[in-house]
Design a protein around this motif. Structure first.
Motif, PDB file in Angstrom:
ATOM      1  N   GLU A 193      40.062  60.780  27.557  1.00 58.45           N
ATOM      2  CA  GLU A 193      40.325  60.755  28.997  1.00 58.45           C
ATOM      3  C   GLU A 193      39.169  60.042  29.681  1.00 58.45           C
ATOM      4  OE1 GLU A 193      40.626  64.811  30.291  1.00 58.45           O
ATOM      5  OE2 GLU A 193      38.466  65.081  30.324  1.00 58.45           O
ATOM      6  N   PRO A 194      39.365  59.589  30.922  1.00 63.79           N
ATOM      7  CA  PRO A 194      38.303  58.858  31.615  1.00 63.79           C
ATOM      8  C   PRO A 194      37.068  59.736  31.831  1.00 63.79           C
ATOM      9  CG  PRO A 194      40.382  58.628  32.787  1.00 63.79           C
ATOM     10  CD  PRO A 194      40.601  59.650  31.734  1.00 63.79           C
ATOM     11  N   SER A 195      35.928  59.110  31.890  1.00 66.60           N
ATOM     12  CA  SER A 195      34.703  59.836  32.229  1.00 66.60           C
ATOM     13  C   SER A 195      33.933  59.017  33.251  1.00 66.60           C
ATOM     14  CB  SER A 195      33.883  60.110  30.974  1.00 66.60           C
ATOM     15  OG  SER A 195      32.724  60.847  31.311  1.00 66.60           O
ATOM     16  N   LEU A 196      32.905  58.300  32.814  1.00 62.05           N
ATOM     17  CA  LEU A 196      32.173  57.478  33.774  1.00 62.05           C
ATOM     18  C   LEU A 196      33.001  56.263  34.205  1.00 62.05           C
ATOM     19  CD1 LEU A 196      28.538  57.559  32.311  1.00 62.05           C
ATOM     20  CD2 LEU A 196      29.435  58.751  34.312  1.00 62.05           C
ATOM     21  N   ALA A 197      33.957  55.919  33.370  1.00 65.18           N
ATOM     22  CA  ALA A 197      34.874  54.841  33.754  1.00 65.18           C
ATOM     23  C   ALA A 197      36.134  55.499  34.284  1.00 65.18           C
ATOM     24  CB  ALA A 197      35.193  53.974  32.542  1.00 65.18           C
ATOM     25  N   SER A 198      36.573  55.113  35.451  1.00 67.08           N
ATOM     26  CA  SER A 198      37.746  55.757  36.036  1.00 67.08           C
ATOM     27  C   SER A 198      39.029  55.144  35.489  1.00 67.08           C
ATOM     28  CB  SER A 198      37.714  55.625  37.555  1.00 67.08           C
ATOM     29  OG  SER A 198      37.521  54.251  37.893  1.00 67.08           O
ATOM     30  N   ASP A 199      38.961  53.888  35.145  1.00 62.28           N
ATOM     31  CA  ASP A 199      40.137  53.241  34.559  1.00 62.28           C
ATOM     32  C   ASP A 199      39.688  51.957  33.873  1.00 62.28           C
ATOM     33  OD1 ASP A 199      40.068  52.804  37.701  1.00 62.28           O
ATOM     34  OD2 ASP A 199      40.664  50.907  36.753  1.00 62.28           O
ATOM     35  N   TRP A 200      40.601  51.394  33.068  1.00 66.89           N
ATOM     36  CA  TRP A 200      40.226  50.174  32.365  1.00 66.89           C
ATOM     37  C   TRP A 200      41.462  49.369  32.012  1.00 66.89           C
ATOM     38  CZ3 TRP A 200      39.489  55.175  30.804  1.00 66.89           C
ATOM     39  CH2 TRP A 200      40.303  55.648  29.755  1.00 66.89           C
ATOM     40  N   VAL A 201      41.219  48.079  31.767  1.00 68.98           N
ATOM     41  CA  VAL A 201      42.300  47.204  31.327  1.00 68.98           C
ATOM     42  C   VAL A 201      41.785  46.411  30.116  1.00 68.98           C
ATOM     43  CG1 VAL A 201      43.364  46.947  33.590  1.00 68.98           C
ATOM     44  CG2 VAL A 201      41.533  45.401  32.899  1.00 68.98           C
ATOM     45  N   HIS A 202      42.757  45.959  29.326  1.00 80.51           N
ATOM     46  CA  HIS A 202      42.365  45.085  28.218  1.00 80.51           C
ATOM     47  C   HIS A 202      43.479  44.095  27.951  1.00 80.51           C
ATOM     48  CE1 HIS A 202      44.989  47.136  25.202  1.00 80.51           C
ATOM     49  NE2 HIS A 202      44.777  48.172  25.967  1.00 80.51           N
ATOM     50  N   ASN A 203      43.127  42.973  27.325  1.00 82.17           N
ATOM     51  CA  ASN A 203      44.131  41.963  27.031  1.00 82.17           C
ATOM     52  C   ASN A 203      44.978  42.415  25.849  1.00 82.17           C
ATOM     53  OD1 ASN A 203      42.471  41.667  24.861  1.00 82.17           O
ATOM     54  ND2 ASN A 203      42.070  39.484  25.164  1.00 82.17           N
ATOM     55  N   GLU A 204      46.010  41.652  25.571  1.00 82.05           N
ATOM     56  CA  GLU A 204      46.966  42.090  24.566  1.00 82.05           C
ATOM     57  C   GLU A 204      46.356  42.249  23.184  1.00 82.05           C
ATOM     58  OE1 GLU A 204      50.922  40.086  24.962  1.00 82.05           O
ATOM     59  OE2 GLU A 204      50.968  40.599  22.814  1.00 82.05           O
ATOM     60  N   SER A 205      45.464  41.309  22.831  1.00 83.46           N
ATOM     61  CA  SER A 205      44.912  41.382  21.477  1.00 83.46           C
ATOM     62  C   SER A 205      43.780  42.395  21.374  1.00 83.46           C
ATOM     63  CB  SER A 205      44.413  40.003  21.041  1.00 83.46           C
ATOM     64  OG  SER A 205      43.502  39.512  22.004  1.00 83.46           O
ATOM     65  N   GLY A 206      43.397  42.950  22.477  1.00 79.92           N
ATOM     66  CA  GLY A 206      42.353  43.974  22.435  1.00 79.92           C
ATOM     67  C   GLY A 206      40.960  43.408  22.225  1.00 79.92           C
ATOM     68  N   THR A 207      40.752  42.181  22.615  1.00 81.98           N
ATOM     69  CA  THR A 207      39.425  41.602  22.433  1.00 81.98           C
ATOM     70  C   THR A 207      38.681  41.448  23.749  1.00 81.98           C
ATOM     71  OG1 THR A 207      40.437  39.414  22.549  1.00 81.98           O
ATOM     72  CG2 THR A 207      40.003  40.313  20.346  1.00 81.98           C
ATOM     73  N   ASP A 208      39.299  41.844  24.818  1.00 80.86           N
ATOM     74  CA  ASP A 208      38.670  41.678  26.128  1.00 80.86           C
ATOM     75  C   ASP A 208      38.957  42.927  26.954  1.00 80.86           C
ATOM     76  OD1 ASP A 208      38.284  38.748  28.176  1.00 80.86           O
ATOM     77  OD2 ASP A 208      37.710  40.832  28.594  1.00 80.86           O
ATOM     78  N   TRP A 209      37.955  43.713  27.229  1.00 77.35           N
ATOM     79  CA  TRP A 209      38.120  44.964  27.962  1.00 77.35           C
ATOM     80  C   TRP A 209      37.299  44.932  29.234  1.00 77.35           C
ATOM     81  CZ3 TRP A 209      40.502  49.555  25.693  1.00 77.35           C
ATOM     82  CH2 TRP A 209      40.961  49.362  24.386  1.00 77.35           C
ATOM     83  N   THR A 210      37.869  45.462  30.313  1.00 83.07           N
ATOM     84  CA  THR A 210      37.092  45.613  31.536  1.00 83.07           C
ATOM     85  C   THR A 210      37.230  47.036  32.033  1.00 83.07           C
ATOM     86  OG1 THR A 210      37.528  43.318  32.115  1.00 83.07           O
ATOM     87  CG2 THR A 210      36.708  44.754  33.861  1.00 83.07           C
ATOM     88  N   PHE A 211      36.096  47.681  32.278  1.00 81.20           N
ATOM     89  CA  PHE A 211      36.092  49.066  32.738  1.00 81.20           C
ATOM     90  C   PHE A 211      35.603  49.133  34.176  1.00 81.20           C
ATOM     91  CE2 PHE A 211      36.726  51.437  28.782  1.00 81.20           C
ATOM     92  CZ  PHE A 211      36.526  50.451  27.833  1.00 81.20           C
ATOM     93  N   ASN A 212      36.268  49.951  34.988  1.00 83.05           N
ATOM     94  CA  ASN A 212      35.792  50.204  36.350  1.00 83.05           C
ATOM     95  C   ASN A 212      35.032  51.512  36.376  1.00 83.05           C
ATOM     96  OD1 ASN A 212      36.989  47.921  37.578  1.00 83.05           O
ATOM     97  ND2 ASN A 212      38.978  48.946  37.445  1.00 83.05           N
ATOM     98  N   LEU A 213      33.811  51.470  36.871  1.00 79.21           N
ATOM     99  CA  LEU A 213      32.976  52.678  36.864  1.00 79.21           C
ATOM    100  C   LEU A 213      33.225  53.516  38.105  1.00 79.21           C
ATOM    101  CD1 LEU A 213      29.570  51.126  35.760  1.00 79.21           C
ATOM    102  CD2 LEU A 213      31.265  52.293  34.347  1.00 79.21           C
ATOM    103  N   VAL A 214      33.029  54.815  37.930  1.00 72.26           N
ATOM    104  CA  VAL A 214      33.055  55.711  39.079  1.00 72.26           C
ATOM    105  C   VAL A 214      31.848  55.389  39.942  1.00 72.26           C
ATOM    106  CG1 VAL A 214      32.799  58.121  39.779  1.00 72.26           C
ATOM    107  CG2 VAL A 214      34.209  57.522  37.780  1.00 72.26           C
ATOM    108  N   GLN A 215      32.038  55.400  41.250  1.00 74.56           N
ATOM    109  CA  GLN A 215      30.906  55.064  42.099  1.00 74.56           C
ATOM    110  C   GLN A 215      30.188  56.314  42.585  1.00 74.56           C
ATOM    111  OE1 GLN A 215      31.983  52.308  45.129  1.00 74.56           O
ATOM    112  NE2 GLN A 215      33.275  51.104  43.733  1.00 74.56           N
ATOM    113  N   GLY A 216      28.906  56.197  42.808  1.00 66.92           N
ATOM    114  CA  GLY A 216      28.138  57.325  43.321  1.00 66.92           C
ATOM    115  C   GLY A 216      27.658  58.296  42.260  1.00 66.92           C
TER     116      GLY A 216
END
Lengths: 274, 312, 515
Positions: C81-104
């Motif tokens: 489940e999410p923790s310091l990252a609130s959500d994330w996306v990745h490309n289809e092949s799973g080689t590129d991930w971007t995480f959005n951090l919780v602020q504050g």
């Protein structure tokens, strides 16, 4: 209670001898006296109380027979106790003889050496030696032996010094008889009595030190049964199966008591001033 | 004063000898002493660096000189396990061990003397018999075994006292409670010896003529007994305390393990099991030095109380 | 009736006053302010609380409450489940991930707000060969980690990593404060700074590590004021301390104690099958163990059934697989040991050791290992192998095992929901000596592992991992003894404790009532 006053004066000697004879018997006739192989594990019979099936004193955490382990454990205790004390006595006697007889620089150096060894509490010295050499039966003997040497050295040196002053020694020297022979013929007999007493009491404390090393896990390696390690093994079962630690501790106490009584008795009988 | 200086001077070579012995602990170890100092997990570069830094490639006497210099400046090296200076480790462990040693001595004197007195006054009675049994057991029974039994009874079964630890610093009651069982166990032997000693001194005194005379004159018998008997027993008691102290120090190693007290003794045992040799060296040296100092102190007290000693 | 009351009036009054006082003080306690100290009796002492460097389970337990990762496991389970990252996306092949951090999110001890820079720093640190993290190889596929914005982190991988999220939930990727690490350098492990509900208080070596409540924890302050990890390596002392109330919660490994606590109404027991395997290993660098027949002979001598029945009832279940049953792609049945002393002796003779041989069996100083080791030693003695048991303090043991290694050793491996980390580090030849302690060098195994950990087709992964497990099991480099249950016992005044199949419990929702 008045009974105490009427006990024969030599009762320590008697009692001590009896006890030690029993322990020796246990060690010598261990295969006959033991009811099981001391290292044989019977997991299905673990922690059985004394009297269960054919386990007189119960079993330990791995189903090994406590009585048999006690019997065989006497071998280790006596072995380490006696050999290390002999090592210590030999070492100490030689040092004491040399120091007392030659005097001067030799005496000063050797006396300092004795002081240094005695500056370490016995267990500490044994631990330091084990730390360096590693835990094993042989190293335990070395450690305890070295720790007991100073006691012997001091006594022997004292005897040598007092004998040296006696007139007949000086007379013999003046007459030209060989120093060494004088030493051996006149000094050694005087050394015998205190030495025997020390040997006896020393064995008792050697056994205690070995038990302490085993207790700390720094003695003879498992699974060999030693009384000290049996106390450790039984420690975790003290409230559910106390017999493991209780009996092994009693064995140690009884044996040491035997040697102490023997020593006291010998001291009284031989009338030595120690 | 002269005696004091004399004894002090003879202590110095002993101290030196202790240093030599402690130095050799590391060099007796089969294998590379450097590995022993840094631990098996040291990398080759760490080993090379340390070899140069500690001078392990130098001749032995030079290494020893370095060692002495290091120790004299108060640096006992670093613990492999905690990475803190060994001196810090030792100093932080001092209080519980000191508490234990002092408490044990107190137990042996405070409980031993009255026991001896009563045993003498009521010779052949129950107390006398009990003290005899205690003294024989106290010397023969392994101290860690007695500790286990006492812990089982008073801590586990009855729950009166804690089974582990040295109490929370800053909470004196918890510290005292945690001291009771360990000091009782450790002081047992000394108590037994002192009781017997007091008993025999008392018996000596009680039989003396001037006591009978004083009694006949009507002086309070108790006063006479205590004053003279105790004075007579004082010296032997002190020498027992001194002689017993070595066994006491050795015993703290065992008792601290049984009762999980975080003291010097436990540190030593744990360090040996962890192959933390710098700590083993430091603790061994500290305890031996303490023992020498205590012996010095007992000898001096002895000589103050009994002038005859100074002459010999 | 009235006479009874009157005569016992004094007693009753005292009783009532007492009850009143107790109730009064209980009610007077503010429910939201952190209060009380939870004392956990730990078999381990603090080694290092540097997430990228620590390896002992004791350190993991503490770190779990001091640090957080981008994601985390649900309490008591293995779902992510999410923790310091609130959500994330990745490309289809799973080689590129971007995480959005919780602020504050705040770091402890005034080290400021968590930003993507700290995450980048953490991961780069993990990958830094100079640091020599035992888990560096696990993130080897990360080509770059960047911070596109203050609260965004982007990972680019050279190949897909199906266990990527697991790795981000694990301790070695817990996020550290860049500023704090730069400031404290080597001593960071002894004075760590994270974002978790508890912050590091102090460490008394070989005594205790104390964590204190972090008031500015982004999910709200925890209910406990303090957590003390009391180091009690001796099991008897630990159980005694628990039973006498000197510690509040312990990890139970003794079958007799388990039975007793289960029957005690004032003690709560939390038992969950562990993602863990207990084993002993044979180092193939040690001459006799290089011979496969010798290893097989050893496995035929161990009385596992006896151990399971008499030593570990309720504590564990016998292993029929390398991985714990709950792990993805576990292959059951690869491990099937028999007890056949005759055949064992014959095999030894055939292998050239008719009189057996001697070996040093190194064991950590913990009863979970010393007890089975004693049985194994006796078992081996039956076929002529004289094993000398060498007991070593735990932290030292781990350090030596991961460098010099031991000829024969016993340990446990905690696993994740995915098998990647475990199987790779344990059996890949590149992991010698850090994690591949039996020194297994098998090109096939390497190949299978390399492929399985970089593709996303779960069916192919299943096949490949299956091959690895079969090969390793057949080789008998290890004897897989059992899978322990994670059993925690606590006094009834401890509320809200949730165990964990990896022993990594979190204490943010635990509170004490009525002690």
């Amino acid at each position: 209670m008045a009974m105490i006053k009427t006990l024969p004066k030599s009762w320590p000697l008697l009692a001590g001898s009896v006890i030690i004879a029993v322990i020796f018997a246990a060690a010598i006739w261990a295969p006959q006296l033991a009811t099981h192989n001391p290292n044989q594990q019977q997991l299905q019979h673990r922690l059985k109380a004394p009297g269960a099936e054919d386990h007189m004193l119960g079993t330990d955490g791995l189903g090994r027979d406590v009585w048999s382990r006690l019997i065989y454990g006497s071998r280790i205790s006596l072995l380490v106790g006696l050999i290390s004390v002999t090592v210590g006595a030999s070492l100490g006697t030689v040092i004491g003889l040399l120091a007392g007889y030659f005097g001067g620089i030799v005496d000063t150096l050797l006396s300092r050496l004795i002081d240094v060894i005695m500056a370490f509490p016995t267990i500490l010295l044994a631990l330091a030696i084990i730390a360096a050499l590693g835990p094993s039966l042989v190293n335990s003997i070395i450690a305890v032996g070295v720790a007991s040497a100073p006691g012997f050295a001091r006594v022997v040196r004292g005897v040598v010094l007092s004998v040296r002053e006696r007139d007949y020694i000086q007379a013999a020297t003046a007459l030209g008889s060989a120093d060494l022979r004088t030493l051996l013929r006149h000094v050694l007999p005087n050394v015998n009595s205190p030495l025997i007493v020390l040997l006896s009491v020393g064995t008792g404390s050697a056994i205690l030190v070995e038990a302490s090393l085993s207790f700390l896990g720094l003695g003879v390696a498992p699974p060999t049964a030693t009384w000290g390690s049996m106390i450790t093994d039984g420690k975790q079962y003290m409230d559910s199966a106390p017999w493991i630690s209780v009996f092994s501790g009693l064995a140690i106490a009884l044996t040491v008591l035997g040697f102490n009584l023997l020593g006291d008795g010998l001291r009284d009988t031989l009338d030595t001033r120690l | 004063m002269q005696y004091f200086l004399q004894r002090l001077v003879t202590s110095i070579p002993t101290l030196f000898g202790v240093m030599v012995a402690v130095f050799f602990v590391v060099h007796l170890i089969p294998g590379d002493p450097l590995l022993a100092m840094l631990g098996d997990s040291a990398t080759q570069s760490q080993l090379d660096e340390a070899r140069e830094q500690f001078g392990f490639d130098r001749p032995l006497p030079e290494q020893f000189a370095r060692f002495v210099a290091q120790y004299s400046s108060g640096d006992m090296g670093r613990s492999i396990r905690s990475r803190r200076p060994v001196t810090t480790e030792i100093v932080s462990r001092f209080p519980p061990t000191l508490q234990l040693a002092i408490a044990a001595v107190l137990v042996s004197v405070v409980l031993g003397v009255p026991l001896g007195i009563v045993a003498a006054v009521r010779r052949g009675g129950l107390v006398d018999f009990v003290s005899l049994v205690l003294s024989t057991l106290g010397i023969a029974a392994p101290v860690f075994w007695v500790g286990l039994l006492l812990s089982l009874l008073f801590a586990t079964k009855l729950g009166w006292l804690p089974s582990i630890g040295a109490g929370r610093p800053g909470d004196p009651i918890s510290v005292v409670r945690a001291l009771v069982l360990p000091s009782l166990t450790l002081g047992l032997r000394g108590m037994a010896l002192i009781a017997r000693m007091t008993r025999s001194s008392m018996l000596e005194v009680l039989g003396e003529d001037f006591v009978r005379t004083a009694r006949a004159k009507g002086l309070s018998s108790r006063l006479v007994i205590y004053k003279h008997a105790l004075r007579n027993a004082a010296n032997p008691i002190i020498s027992i305390v001194g002689l017993n102290f070595g066994l006491l120090l050795g015993g703290t190693v065992l008792i601290e393990t049984v009762f999980a007290r975080p003291g010097l003794g436990k540190l030593l045992v744990d360090s040996i099991l962890a192959r933390d040799y710098p700590v083993v060296q430091g603790v061994t040296f500290t305890i031996a030095t303490a023992f020498i100092l205590v012996n010095l102190a007992t000898d001096l007290t002895y000589s103050v109380l009994d002038p005859r000693v100074r002459v010999s | 009736m009235p006479r009874f009351l009157l005569s016992h009036l004094r007693g009753l009054t005292t009783w009532l006053t007492f009850v009143g006082l107790v109730l009064g003080t209980a009610l007077a306690q503010s429910p939201s302010a952190p209060s009380g100290t939870l004392r956990y009796g730990a078999a381990y002492d603090h080694g290092s609380l540097d997430p990228q460097l620590l390896s002992s389970v004791g350190d993991r337990q503490m770190a779990n409450n001091v640090f957080e990762g981008l994601v985390r496991y649900v309490a008591g389970g293995t779902v992510i489940e999410p923790s310091l990252a609130s959500d994330w996306v990745h490309n289809e092949s799973g080689t590129d991930w971007t995480f959005n951090l919780v602020q504050g999110v705040q770091f402890h001890k005034d080290f400021g707000e968590l930003t993507a820079e700290d995450v980048v720093f953490t991961i780069e640190r993990l990958l830094d060969p100079e640091l020599n993290s035992p888990n560096r190889s696990l993130m080897a596929s990360v080509v770059s980690v960047t911070a596109p914005s203050k609260y965004q982190v982007r990972f680019e991988l050279s190949e897909p990593d199906p266990a990527f999220l697991d790795k981000l939930a694990n301790w070695f990727t817990f996020i550290v404060s860049k500023e704090a690490v730069e400031e404290r350098g080597d001593s960071f492990g002894d004075d760590p700074v994270g974002t978790g509900p508890y912050q590091f208080g102090h460490w008394l070596p070989q005594q205790e590590t104390v964590l204190t409540a972090f008031q500015d924890y982004w999910r709200g302050p925890p209910a406990l004021a303090e957590v003390a990890f009391i180091s009690i390596p001796d099991p008897t002392t630990m159980y005694n301390a628990f039973e006498s109330g000197d510690v509040d919660i312990i990890f139970v490994t003794d079958a007799d104690k388990l039975k007793r606590y289960a029957n005690d109404s004032s003690i709560g027991v939390d038992s969950v099958p562990g993602l863990i395997t207990r084993f002993f290993g044979m180092n193939t660098d040690f001459q006799p163990f290089a011979n496969a027949q010798v290893r097989e002979a050893v496995t035929l001598a161990v009385d596992r059934e006896g151990m399971m029945t008499y030593l570990f009832p309720g504590i564990s279940t016998a292993a029929d697989s390398i991985l714990a049953p709950g792990v993805l792609h576990v292959k059951r049945g690869v491990v099937h040991y028999e007890l056949d002393l005759e055949r064992a002796r014959r095999l030894l003779a055939e292998a050239g050791y008719p009189d057996g041989f001697s070996v040093t069996f190194s064991v950590p100083n913990i009863d979970r290992f010393t007890l089975p080791a004693a049985v194994i030693q006796e078992n081996l003695a039956q076929i002529g192998i004289a094993a000398t048991i060498e007991v070593i303090e735990t932290q030292t043991y781990m350090a030596t095992l991961q460098t010099k290694g031991y000829d024969m050793f016993i340990l446990t491996r905690t696993q994740d929901a995915t098998p990647d980390r475990t199987l790779y580090t344990w059996f890949h030849s590149s992991e010698i000596p850090l994690n591949n302690w039996a020194k297994v060098v098998d090109p096939d195994v390497d190949m299978w592992l390399d492929r399985a950990t970089t593709i996303t087709d779960e069916q192919e992964r299943d096949e490949l991992f299956g091959l690895v497990q079969q090969r390793i099991a057949d080789g008998n480099f290890y004897y897989f003894i059992d899978h322990e249950n994670m059993i925690f016992a606590y006094h009834d005044y401890v509320i809200g404790f949730i165990g964990n199949p990896q022993r990594s419990f979190r204490l943010d929702n635990v509170r004490l009532e009525g002690r």
